[in-house]
Enzyme design. Structure first.
Site, short mmCIF file in Angstrom:
data_model
loop_
_atom_site.label_atom_id
_atom_site.label_comp_id
_atom_site.label_asym_id
_atom_site.label_seq_id
_atom_site.Cartn_x
_atom_site.Cartn_y
_atom_site.Cartn_z
N SER A 158 33.50 41.28 42.27
CA SER A 158 33.32 42.37 41.29
C SER A 158 33.00 43.72 41.89
CB SER A 158 32.24 42.01 40.27
OG SER A 158 32.73 41.08 39.39
N ASP A 164 30.87 40.22 34.25
CA ASP A 164 30.66 40.92 35.52
C ASP A 164 29.71 42.11 35.33
OD1 ASP A 164 32.57 39.12 36.23
OD2 ASP A 164 34.17 40.58 36.49
N THR A 173 34.73 31.50 30.30
CA THR A 173 34.08 31.22 29.02
C THR A 173 33.65 32.52 28.34
OG1 THR A 173 32.09 30.90 30.33
CG2 THR A 173 33.15 28.91 29.49
N ASP A 174 33.54 33.63 29.11
CA ASP A 174 32.94 34.84 28.50
C ASP A 174 33.78 35.38 27.35
OD1 ASP A 174 34.85 35.93 30.31
OD2 ASP A 174 33.50 37.47 31.09
N GLU A 202 36.69 49.58 31.77
CA GLU A 202 37.62 48.66 32.44
C GLU A 202 38.73 48.22 31.48
OE1 GLU A 202 36.45 46.77 35.64
OE2 GLU A 202 38.36 45.76 35.80
#
Ligand code: GLA
Length: 387
Positions: A128, A174, A35-36, A162
């Site tokens: 993570s 994360d 969902t992020d 990232e």
């Protein structure tokens, strides 16, 4: 642990001068999956396991880094003026990428340093370890170079490293959970606005258990990017009918009215998951806050079903572990957590049943997959820090 790491630092790098120590946790997401990057809500928490870094500033421009998790790679060296991705630098590209993003944001790294790293997050488990390495680097840079930067900005810079330096198009969950985590709490984050609230995770007579499938996650990045693309395509068609900027803005009712605007059936299923999962996450947090743990657990189960059937990111191993958990007495809820395609599940299990759960679900899983799962009782810890 820390004294031991300092001794090892001295063995490897020698010399004298003050050593500084930093820690960033791993994370587990309780609900709100995929969902992020769709502008929805997530509900992760920081773990007590994570990445440790012992550092000493140098007077020249050289960075020397050594990881006890990758001893074969030896000491990796680079110059602070040459922050380029180098394949042979392997894991050290993560800290290097963060340094580059700091510099580009005007947060200048003014000298080299020596760093020893040790992490106790199982690698490739979906808890993570990379975001943890990014955030431990961020807090280290902030303190070592007395930089004026907030935790939320370090979270954003770590995600940028990232995305742009490593080339993985992850969302912000994360890095946010790892930077902003709080002991015994999970964080409800609106990924569209970055507004957040902490919720105590009080499970009465139950515990959170992580189970690692120990399945190698091949093709994870390409499948992850494919899901992002399918959601964007669905959003593009919805935008012709309604003024929205993300799927997270739609209620379930609005989605049901509009869903036939999405012509491709697969894209429609992906968008359905994003909208329903967002609604589930908000409801789950309300239930937890009211002490309705059973209700929270049911929504976890629904989350898994939706990730299996509509988002299609579970796979044989994750389904085997979750179905094993669902069949065990005293399991209040169980689902995959993280990106999927392998990695871990998260379950709420009554305390009296924890030992039986580990034995029984471990056996069911081994019989089905021939793989051995690892189990951890979750301790929710604080976010990244100096100590
Ligand atoms: C990975 C990504 C996160 C998030 C999850 C799925 O962990 O790094 O940004 O998208 O997958 O919820």
């Amino acid at each position: 642990m820390v004294e031991n790491l300092k001794d090892q630092f001295n063995c490897i790098f020698g010399g004298d001068g003050d050593l500084q120590t930093f820690f960033a946790p791993g994370r587990v997401n309780l609900i709100g999956e995929h969902t992020d990057y769709n502008g929805g809500h997530v509900f992760p928490c920081a773990l007590s396991i994570g990445t440790y870094m012992v550092v000493r500033k140098r007077t020249d421009d050289i960075v020397q880094m050594h990881s006890l998790n990758f001893e074969d790679l030896g000491v990796i060296c680079f110059n602070i003026n040459e922050l380029e991705f180098v394949k042979a630098h392997d894991w050290a590209n993560y800290p290097k990428g963060v340094m580059k993003m700091f510099n580009e944001a005007g947060l200048t790294v003014t000298s080299g340093f020596d760093a020893l790293i040790y992490g106790n997050i199982p690698n490739g488990s979906g808890l993570s370890s990379s975001a943890s390495l990014e955030l431990v680097t961020s807090v280290m840079l902030k303190h070592l170079f007395a930089l004026n930067v907030s935790m939320v900005d370090m979270v954003k810079l770590s995600q940028k490293a990232e995305n742009e330096f490593i080339g993985v198009s992850c969302g912000i969950m994360d890095q946010f959970a790892i930077g902003m985590g709080k002991k015994d709490h999970a964080v409800l984050l609106d990924c569209q606005t970055l507004e957040y609230t902490y919720s105590p995770v009080k499970l009465e007579n139950a515990s959170l258990i992580i189970a690692n499938t120990n399945k190698r996650r091949g093709l994870l990045d390409s499948k992850y990017n494919e899901r992002r693309f399918e959601c964007e395509r669905a959003l593009g068609q919805l935008k012709e009918k309604v003024e929205i900027t993300s799927l997270g803005e739609l209620t379930v009712e609005q989605f049901e009215e509009l869903k036939n605007t999405i012509t491709n059936e697969v894209d429609r299923k992906r968008a359905k998951h994003a909208v329903y999962e967002n609604a589930r996450t908000i409801e789950a947090v309300e239930r937890l806050q009211k002490g309705d743990i059973a209700g929270f657990g049911q929504l976890m189960n629904q989350s898994h079903t939706s990730l299996r059937d509509d988002y299609e990111v579970t796979g044989f191993e994750l389904d085997a572990l979750v179905e094993g958990a669902w069949s065990h007495p005293g399991v209040i809820g169980s689902r995959m957590t993280g990106a999927g395609f392998g990695g871990c599940t998260i379950s709420i299990v009554e305390n009296d049943e924890v030992d039986n759960f580990i034995e029984n679900v471990g056996k069911i899983y081994k019989d089905k997959t021939k793989l051995t799962a690892d189990f951890y009782v979750v301790q929710i810890g604080d976010g990244a820090k100096q100590f």
